[in-house]
Scaffold this active site. Structure first.
Site, PDB file in Angstrom:
ATOM      1  N   LYS A   1       1.695   2.161  -5.095  1.00 56.65           N
ATOM      2  CA  LYS A   1       2.240   1.616  -6.352  1.00 56.65           C
ATOM      3  C   LYS A   1       1.296   1.897  -7.528  1.00 56.65           C
ATOM      4  CE  LYS A   1       2.402  -2.422  -4.337  1.00 56.65           C
ATOM      5  NZ  LYS A   1       2.101  -2.051  -2.942  1.00 56.65           N
TER       6      LYS A   1
ATOM      7  N   GLN B   1       2.035  -6.059  -3.151  1.00 53.78           N
ATOM      8  CA  GLN B   1       2.472  -6.138  -1.746  1.00 53.78           C
ATOM      9  C   GLN B   1       3.741  -5.292  -1.565  1.00 53.78           C
ATOM     10  OE1 GLN B   1       1.540  -9.562  -3.241  1.00 53.78           O
ATOM     11  NE2 GLN B   1      -0.406  -8.604  -2.777  1.00 53.78           N
TER      12      GLN B   1
ATOM     13  N   GLY C   1      -4.500  -4.404  -3.763  1.00 53.66           N
ATOM     14  CA  GLY C   1      -5.493  -3.373  -4.069  1.00 53.66           C
ATOM     15  C   GLY C   1      -4.722  -2.136  -4.477  1.00 53.66           C
ATOM     16  N   HIS C   2      -4.690  -1.860  -5.767  1.00 57.63           N
ATOM     17  CA  HIS C   2      -3.892  -0.733  -6.278  1.00 57.63           C
ATOM     18  C   HIS C   2      -4.827   0.389  -6.716  1.00 57.63           C
ATOM     19  CE1 HIS C   2      -0.209  -3.509  -7.182  1.00 57.63           C
ATOM     20  NE2 HIS C   2      -0.603  -3.538  -5.933  1.00 57.63           N
TER      21      HIS C   2
ATOM     22  N   ASP D   1       0.807  -1.227   0.000  1.00 58.24           N
ATOM     23  CA  ASP D   1       0.000   0.000   0.000  1.00 58.24           C
ATOM     24  C   ASP D   1       0.837   1.273   0.000  1.00 58.24           C
ATOM     25  OD1 ASP D   1      -2.193  -1.683   0.106  1.00 58.24           O
ATOM     26  OD2 ASP D   1      -2.262  -1.657   2.289  1.00 58.24           O
TER      27      ASP D   1
HETATM   28  P1  GDP Z   1      -0.802   0.291  -3.511  1.00 61.66           P
HETATM   29  O1  GDP Z   1      -1.351  -1.012  -3.040  1.00 61.66           O
HETATM   30  O2  GDP Z   1       0.665   0.397  -3.284  1.00 61.66           O
HETATM   31  O3  GDP Z   1      -1.168   0.607  -4.940  1.00 61.66           O
HETATM   32  O4  GDP Z   1      -1.460   1.423  -2.599  1.00 61.66           O
HETATM   33  P2  GDP Z   1      -3.025   1.555  -2.226  1.00 61.66           P
HETATM   34  O5  GDP Z   1      -3.752   2.014  -3.423  1.00 61.66           O
HETATM   35  O6  GDP Z   1      -3.510   0.303  -1.562  1.00 61.66           O
HETATM   36  O7  GDP Z   1      -2.964   2.638  -1.087  1.00 61.66           O
HETATM   37  C1  GDP Z   1      -2.465   3.923  -1.319  1.00 61.66           C
HETATM   38  C2  GDP Z   1      -3.565   4.942  -0.994  1.00 61.66           C
HETATM   39  O8  GDP Z   1      -3.002   6.215  -0.945  1.00 61.66           O
HETATM   40  C3  GDP Z   1      -4.646   4.996  -2.056  1.00 61.66           C
HETATM   41  O9  GDP Z   1      -5.856   5.375  -1.443  1.00 61.66           O
HETATM   42  C4  GDP Z   1      -4.149   6.119  -2.980  1.00 61.66           C
HETATM   43  O10 GDP Z   1      -5.203   6.760  -3.671  1.00 61.66           O
HETATM   44  C5  GDP Z   1      -3.511   7.036  -1.984  1.00 61.66           C
HETATM   45  N1  GDP Z   1      -2.348   7.800  -2.455  1.00 61.66           N
HETATM   46  C6  GDP Z   1      -1.359   7.435  -3.307  1.00 61.66           C
HETATM   47  N2  GDP Z   1      -0.401   8.399  -3.380  1.00 61.66           N
HETATM   48  C7  GDP Z   1      -0.807   9.390  -2.564  1.00 61.66           C
HETATM   49  C8  GDP Z   1      -0.231  10.639  -2.172  1.00 61.66           C
HETATM   50  O11 GDP Z   1       0.864  11.034  -2.595  1.00 61.66           O
HETATM   51  N3  GDP Z   1      -0.938  11.392  -1.268  1.00 61.66           N
HETATM   52  C9  GDP Z   1      -2.125  10.994  -0.762  1.00 61.66           C
HETATM   53  N4  GDP Z   1      -2.745  11.781   0.109  1.00 61.66           N
HETATM   54  N5  GDP Z   1      -2.690   9.816  -1.105  1.00 61.66           N
HETATM   55  C10 GDP Z   1      -2.032   9.015  -1.971  1.00 61.66           C
HETATM   56  P1  IMO Z   2      -0.874  -4.216  -2.233  1.00 68.71           P
HETATM   57  O1  IMO Z   2      -0.401  -4.779  -3.548  1.00 68.71           O
HETATM   58  C1  IMO Z   2      -0.949  -4.603   2.085  1.00 68.71           C
HETATM   59  C2  IMO Z   2      -1.024  -8.664   3.723  1.00 68.71           C
HETATM   60  C3  IMO Z   2      -2.291  -9.130   4.420  1.00 68.71           C
HETATM   61  C4  IMO Z   2      -1.695 -10.109   5.417  1.00 68.71           C
HETATM   62  C5  IMO Z   2      -0.562 -10.753   4.620  1.00 68.71           C
HETATM   63  C6  IMO Z   2      -0.942 -12.062   3.958  1.00 68.71           C
HETATM   64  O2  IMO Z   2      -2.163  -3.523  -2.290  1.00 68.71           O
HETATM   65  O3  IMO Z   2       0.224  -3.430  -1.590  1.00 68.71           O
HETATM   66  P2  IMO Z   2      -2.489 -12.811   1.940  1.00 68.71           P
HETATM   67  O4  IMO Z   2      -3.852 -12.379   1.514  1.00 68.71           O
HETATM   68  O5  IMO Z   2      -1.441 -12.560   0.923  1.00 68.71           O
HETATM   69  O6  IMO Z   2      -2.486 -14.213   2.455  1.00 68.71           O
HETATM   70  O7  IMO Z   2      -2.134 -11.887   3.219  1.00 68.71           O
HETATM   71  O8  IMO Z   2      -0.204  -9.812   3.628  1.00 68.71           O
HETATM   72  N1  IMO Z   2      -1.242  -8.171   2.345  1.00 68.71           N
HETATM   73  C7  IMO Z   2      -1.176  -6.880   2.000  1.00 68.71           C
HETATM   74  N2  IMO Z   2      -0.998  -5.767   2.755  1.00 68.71           N
HETATM   75  N3  IMO Z   2      -1.053  -4.494   0.754  1.00 68.71           N
HETATM   76  C8  IMO Z   2      -1.191  -5.591  -0.011  1.00 68.71           C
HETATM   77  O9  IMO Z   2      -1.144  -5.546  -1.362  1.00 68.71           O
HETATM   78  C9  IMO Z   2      -1.314  -6.849   0.612  1.00 68.71           C
HETATM   79  N4  IMO Z   2      -1.486  -8.114   0.166  1.00 68.71           N
HETATM   80  C10 IMO Z   2      -1.430  -8.910   1.240  1.00 68.71           C
HETATM   81  O10 IMO Z   2      -2.940  -8.062   5.052  1.00 68.71           O
HETATM   82  O11 IMO Z   2      -1.112  -9.408   6.478  1.00 68.71           O
HETATM   83 MG    MG Z   3      -2.889  -1.679  -1.799  1.00 68.46          MG
END
Ligand code: GDP
Ligand code: IMO
Ligand code: MG
Length: 419
Positions: free
Chosen positions: A16, A222, A40-41, A13
């Site tokens: 990415k 991840q 979840g991207h 998270d």
């Molecule tokens: P990922 O799994 O690495 O793609 O990240 P996620 O999408 O799960 O979580 C990142 C969260 O931060 C999402 O809600 C994005 O919309 C948000 N986000 C990404 N970059 C920024 C930033 O520079 N500032 C803020 N405030 N939010 C961001």
């Molecule tokens: P993105 O790509 C954050 C965490 C889960 C749990 C552990 C194992 O959005 O960054 P799993 O479902 O793989 O058996 O879970 O890894 N986890 C993540 N945490 N971002 C993710 O993906 C994750 N994918 C799995 O919360 O702790």
């Molecule tokens: Mg994510």
């Protein structure tokens, strides 16, 4: 041409999805190499937020090719939901998305097994997303998996039933109630949809495209601290989330790796169980969660929040061979009087800078001046507050890697390119 890799340096998270979408114009192909619907991207443009789980984050650029590589585990039901929510019609998407025939399938019974194993763990739950990731990768490595290419086999139904029955036998050992029918129906609808896409040996395709000089970006899921080998085992996911995973997950040689972009958040978050040295249990942690909207993109669970952890980051940089750092969510730290950075740990009474195999550690912090300015409208590095620049330059000094991009908001436009 080489392949560039973008991956997370923390516990996932890191942002990415946002960054892949933002830099996709510089590439021809965007390829996912591991993970599955646990990811979840999120990305945002024109005031709309999209969350992707299986589909690469380049999909909203009509002229880009997106590849789901052999290292990914695919749940057809999730795939179908995602395709339906994307917007563009399937007739258009089939030209933008190609799927590896070697990617393993997540069966409906894998999800049930995930839940059964997790509930059996009592107090040591991993906090899995329960998408069937662990059981699907387990079947892959124990050579019991089903692959996307198998759905084209005329005997697929029989092969599927054999796998399902094998799982049902295992489930007899667990007191776990489940309803398979409904999900199975959705799953088969997903299988039919998958067949509309080009299913092929993507390793040939990716290598041929590189030979032709096409620019390829590998998108990690991840984060490094969730890697099955180098993360905080057993509180990890079941794949190699690191740069080496891009080689095995796409079929490219290590000699082909170009840039490795390491994404890090200005602070740390973790969702699920497991060690988190800089975790904050106070008002500051709550504030980071509220201001940063730190709730899981896949499960909606609140994310644990804490200060930046430099020993963990240095470890990630070393394992991945990171060549450039991208900072995200710098805007979330605006308004803190001071910000802290963990620069080493204390373990067994001694200071150390390495992540121990297993022992209690406490963080040692360096405190830095904060900044109050709203930076979400800044578009050049020189416009950023001096204290933030110091914070960034401190990370560069400590890691020896340049920070070449700063993200100041979730939208693709809210991005500062430094070089
Ligand atoms: P990922 O799994 O690495 O793609 O990240 P996620 O999408 O799960 O979580 C990142 C969260 O931060 C999402 O809600 C994005 O919309 C948000 N986000 C990404 N970059 C920024 C930033 O520079 N500032 C803020 N405030 N939010 C961001
Ligand atoms: P993105 O790509 C954050 C965490 C889960 C749990 C552990 C194992 O959005 O960054 P799993 O479902 O793989 O058996 O879970 O890894 N986890 C993540 N945490 N971002 C993710 O993906 C994750 N994918 C799995 O919360 O702790
Ligand atoms: Mg994510």
């Amino acid at each position: 041409m080489n392949i560039d890799i973008l991956l997370g340096l923390q516990w996932g998270d890191e942002g990415k999805g946002k960054i892949v979408d933002a830099i996709s114009p510089g590439y021809d192909v965007i390829a996912r190499f591991q993970g599955g619907p646990n990811a979840g991207h999120s990305l945002e443009f024109n005031n709309v937020k999209h969350i992707l789980h299986l589909i690469p984050s380049g999909i909203f650029h009509p002229d880009k090719l997106n590849v789901i590589g052999n290292g990914v585990v695919i749940d057809p039901a999730v795939f179908r939901n995602e395709i339906e929510e994307l917007g563009p019609p399937v007739s258009e998407l089939v030209n933008r998305l190609i799927i590896s025939n070697r990617a393993n399938l997540i069966l409906p019974t894998h999800r049930i097994l995930d839940a059964a194993y997790e509930s059996h763990k009592g107090n040591s739950k991993i906090g899995s997303t329960l998408k069937g990731i662990g059981p699907a990768y387990t079947d892959k490595t124990s050579r019991n998996g089903l692959r996307v290419g198998d759905i084209l086999d005329k005997n697929f139904m029989e092969i599927y039933k054999d796998h399902k029955n094998y799982h049902l036998e295992i489930l007899k050992n667990y007191k776990h109630s489940f309803d398979l029918q409904e999900y199975e129906n959705e799953w088969f609808k997903g299988v039919e949809l998958l067949k509309k896409f080009r299913i092929t040996s993507t390793e040939y395709l990716v290598n041929e495209l590189m030979e032709k000089g096409k620019r390829i970006l590998a998108e990690g899921a991840q984060g490094t601290m969730l890697d099955v080998d180098f993360g905080s085992y057993p509180f990890v996911t079941s794949s190699n989330t690191i740069s080496a995973g891009a080689c095995t997950g796409l079929g490219v040689s290590p000699r082909r790796i170009g840039e490795v972009f390491g994404i890090y958040k200005a602070y740390c978050t973790r969702v699920g169980s497991g060690p988190f040295p800089t975790e904050l249990f106070d008002e500051t942690g709550i504030r980071l969660r509220d201001v940063g909207h730190e709730f899981g993109s896949t499960t909606g669970r609140p994310r644990r929040c804490g200060w930046l952890d430099l020993p963990a980051m240095k470890y990630s940089i070393m394992i991945n061979g990171v060549t450039q750092l991208f900072l995200t969510k710098a805007d979330v730290l605006s308004g803190f009087k001071t910000v802290k950075v963990c620069t080493s740990y204390k373990a067994d009474g001694k200071e150390c800078s390495e992540i121990p195999f297993r022992s209690e550690i406490t963080p040692v912090y360096t405190e830095m001046e904060g900044w109050t300015e709203d930076i979400s409208r800044s578009r050049t590095y020189k416009d950023l507050p001096a204290a933030l620049k110091k914070y960034i330059e401190f990370v560069e000094e400590q890691t020896g890697v340049p920070v070449t991009m700063v993200s100041v908001g979730p939208d693709r436009e809210e991005t500062i390119y430094r070089k």
